[in-house]
Design a protein around this motif. Sequence first.
Motif, PDB file in Angstrom:
ATOM      1  N   ARG A 102       0.856  -1.188   0.000  1.00  0.00           N
ATOM      2  CA  ARG A 102       0.000   0.000   0.000  1.00  0.00           C
ATOM      3  C   ARG A 102       0.893   1.240   0.000  1.00  0.00           C
ATOM      4  O   ARG A 102       2.098   1.150   0.203  1.00  0.00           O
ATOM      5  N   ARG A 126      -3.624   5.976 -23.903  1.00  0.00           N
ATOM      6  CA  ARG A 126      -3.792   5.736 -22.459  1.00  0.00           C
ATOM      7  C   ARG A 126      -2.957   6.693 -21.602  1.00  0.00           C
ATOM      8  O   ARG A 126      -3.011   6.626 -20.392  1.00  0.00           O
ATOM      9  N   TRP A 168       0.216   6.718 -21.047  1.00  0.00           N
ATOM     10  CA  TRP A 168       1.085   5.906 -20.209  1.00  0.00           C
ATOM     11  C   TRP A 168       2.471   6.527 -20.076  1.00  0.00           C
ATOM     12  O   TRP A 168       3.015   7.096 -21.028  1.00  0.00           O
ATOM     13  N   ALA A 209      -3.719   9.905  -7.537  1.00  0.00           N
ATOM     14  CA  ALA A 209      -4.456   8.651  -7.706  1.00  0.00           C
ATOM     15  C   ALA A 209      -4.587   8.224  -9.175  1.00  0.00           C
ATOM     16  O   ALA A 209      -4.269   7.080  -9.522  1.00  0.00           O
ATOM     17  N   PRO A 210      -5.032   9.101 -10.082  1.00  0.00           N
ATOM     18  CA  PRO A 210      -5.110   8.687 -11.490  1.00  0.00           C
ATOM     19  C   PRO A 210      -3.739   8.362 -12.089  1.00  0.00           C
ATOM     20  O   PRO A 210      -3.617   7.449 -12.908  1.00  0.00           O
ATOM     21  N   ARG A 230      -1.131   7.122 -10.465  1.00  0.00           N
ATOM     22  CA  ARG A 230      -0.736   5.807  -9.960  1.00  0.00           C
ATOM     23  C   ARG A 230      -1.503   4.702 -10.679  1.00  0.00           C
ATOM     24  O   ARG A 230      -0.940   3.658 -11.012  1.00  0.00           O
ATOM     25  N   GLU A 231      -2.784   4.920 -10.927  1.00  0.00           N
ATOM     26  CA  GLU A 231      -3.587   3.909 -11.622  1.00  0.00           C
ATOM     27  C   GLU A 231      -3.055   3.666 -13.028  1.00  0.00           C
ATOM     28  O   GLU A 231      -2.955   2.524 -13.485  1.00  0.00           O
ATOM     29  N   ARG A 232      -2.674   4.746 -13.716  1.00  0.00           N
ATOM     30  CA  ARG A 232      -2.114   4.588 -15.058  1.00  0.00           C
ATOM     31  C   ARG A 232      -0.775   3.855 -15.005  1.00  0.00           C
ATOM     32  O   ARG A 232      -0.465   3.029 -15.870  1.00  0.00           O
ATOM     33  N   LEU A 268       0.209   1.625 -12.687  1.00  0.00           N
ATOM     34  CA  LEU A 268      -0.054   0.210 -12.404  1.00  0.00           C
ATOM     35  C   LEU A 268      -0.583  -0.512 -13.633  1.00  0.00           C
ATOM     36  O   LEU A 268      -0.220  -1.655 -13.916  1.00  0.00           O
ATOM     37  N   THR A 269      -1.465   0.172 -14.377  1.00  0.00           N
ATOM     38  CA  THR A 269      -2.011  -0.431 -15.593  1.00  0.00           C
ATOM     39  C   THR A 269      -0.915  -0.665 -16.613  1.00  0.00           C
ATOM     40  O   THR A 269      -0.872  -1.711 -17.278  1.00  0.00           O
ATOM     41  N   LEU A 282      -6.387  -5.050 -11.049  1.00  0.00           N
ATOM     42  CA  LEU A 282      -6.905  -4.126 -12.048  1.00  0.00           C
ATOM     43  C   LEU A 282      -8.016  -4.800 -12.837  1.00  0.00           C
ATOM     44  O   LEU A 282      -8.359  -5.955 -12.582  1.00  0.00           O
ATOM     45  N   ARG A 283      -8.587  -4.090 -13.802  1.00  0.00           N
ATOM     46  CA  ARG A 283      -9.598  -4.695 -14.672  1.00  0.00           C
ATOM     47  C   ARG A 283      -8.871  -5.544 -15.713  1.00  0.00           C
ATOM     48  O   ARG A 283      -8.725  -5.199 -16.875  1.00  0.00           O
TER      49      ARG A 283
END
Length: 700
Positions: A51, A196, A198, A221-222, A224-226, A228-229, A650-651
């Motif tokens: 985390r 994306r 990236w 947050a967005p 970090r999400e990108r 990780l994706t 993730l998705r």
Amino acid sequence: MQSEQPSPDLLAPLFAPLTSLPGIGPRHASLLEKIAGGRRVLDLLFTLPERIVDRRILRTVAAGHNLAPGEILTARVRVVSMRKAARPGQPSVIRTEDDTGRLDLVFFQQKNMPAPTVGAELLVSGKTSWFQGELTMPQPDHVTNWSKRESFPRLEPVWPLTAGLFPYTVRKAMKAALALLPDFPEWQDPALVRKRRWLSFSQALRLIQAPENSPADVEWAPLRERALTRLAADELLADQLCFGLARLKARSRSGRSMPGDGTLRAELSRRFGYPPTEAQSRAIAEILKDMASPTPMMRLLQGDVGAGKTFVAMNAMLQAVESGAQAALMAPTEILARQHFETLSRLCPTECVYLSGTIKGAARRETLAAIADGTAKIVIGTHALFQDGVTFADLGLAVIDEQHRFGVEQRMNLSAKGEATDILVMTATPIPRTLQLMEWGEMSVSRLDSKPAGRQPIRTTLHSMEAMPDILAAISRAIADNVQVFWVCPLIENSETQSAAAAEERWAMLSERFPGIVGLAHGKQDIAIRQAALEAFRLGETRILVATTVIEVGVDIPNASVMVIEQAERFGLAQLHQLRGRVGRGAKKSFCLLLHDGMATPTAVKRLTLLRDTNDGFMIADEDYRIRGGGDLAGNRQSGLPGFRLAQGLRLSLLVTAMQQDSERELDRNPHLEGKRGVALRTLLMLFNRHEPDRLLISG
């Protein structure tokens, strides 16, 4: 033409041992290996934080009064006073304040306590609690002089730890490892990267492992999400490229054609006495067509519990025998292997032999001779089949049941027993479509999505463990009706020893209630004792069998029509579905009672409700994947994909499909991975240890 290879200078520092990092000696390296799952610098870099603690919001002390339990308070305070512990066991306290209130910093270990001067301004961060009406911060995570706030970790990664390993050691090692991370050539499709938004692979990894260096003007947050994706996409692309290369190599390998003449298969159908289901007929046709082709077969036969996979496999093995070759069927347990041997010996119109580690002396020598001279046309057994002393005259087809229970080397050793051996893998564990792409991408798939007529539907019900008196009363009624009962005890922290102890405790309780008719089977017993318990239950000498998951596969007792599973929330849904499949094999109505702890989480109860409401294993597997986000097949990790480091949480189903399509496009236009683009993709494959597709081809 020889394809250009990735630069060794680019990868060598990452493949170096952890001891190559400055300040990391053998002792720290051995501890880091435990959390990294390997001894290379790259293994540490691929150890993602569990985390990220966000300490960016600066609050007043008064605002800290309203924080939820466990929430972090980060505040700028002044030192009012300091009180050191008067005697061992007492805490030391630094009393601080701001313009809105007072905050006591409490230290239980003197060595961890800083020594600021009264009036000094501090930046402090940690969890708070109340003590005698005062807001306190026990064992603050960070206490930094306000003048040195630039070094304060506003976004702090929390990595997994092990005994003797401290966060600062991981942080130091990770910082040194990130310094070795080069900027790689781009291997993702440039259009996808732009669409994306990236970061590059290295930028994304740095952002996740050292988030404090992320741009201050970008929402975290967005971003970090990108990141990780992006990392997940890279690992998935490497996997799908490896599968694609394996498929290309498979098509180029020389195999053998085994068309058969249908005589033995016709006799099998006559002896079987029932017409195959539409799904069985379709699967048989697909497999026999593959075997008749000169290209080596690599096929997965995926079928739900009771779908009739064994009959399909028998047709394949007999086609190999009709073509003059031998066939072998390897099962993971002696129970399952013996069950297959009994079935094949009864139905197959050709010589079958059985081989396991328990076959000794003259019987073993005779069996080995029959396999070696080709007298034994079909060989059924356990892992004993791939041992050095076993020689086949001409192994044309290897059937591997419950493939996930065998290691790669074991499967390789069996397929290597013949020349251009066709491989058919069977699994009774329904595989979510996403995992099917991941785990079996190099194989063709035949799917049995219906069951033969005559299988009884199983009524599944949910009960709290507090309903035990009612459960025991129902068991009494079942026994009076001449029914046999499976009673499965819970998984306990992946410990077979503790699970066995739980089973023995339940056996003692049930034996007192039902004297003389309760058997016991678990993995810590001597195999002969366990076999005797299963045999006694099969013969009806015992009416209740208390067991761990040793009965998950390979136990076929038609008179057993009640399955009780304690603390069912501890099991994965696919495993529960497998256990449920042990009943419903006879003429009587069957029941599965799922007992759950009264404190089970809503998600756990939702999963059990899904099992209650459907008997469709494929629907269960897909829905379980949706609920849990993948999960390790062994049940340890609750998100991500088994065997993957970065593809987590993730998705993934959409991402897997996209990477599969990108891989196919890339290999269509550049099958040998040549040129600059090819070098980038080869670098990707080496980073994720997916550069040996041959291992997939020969192992299944």
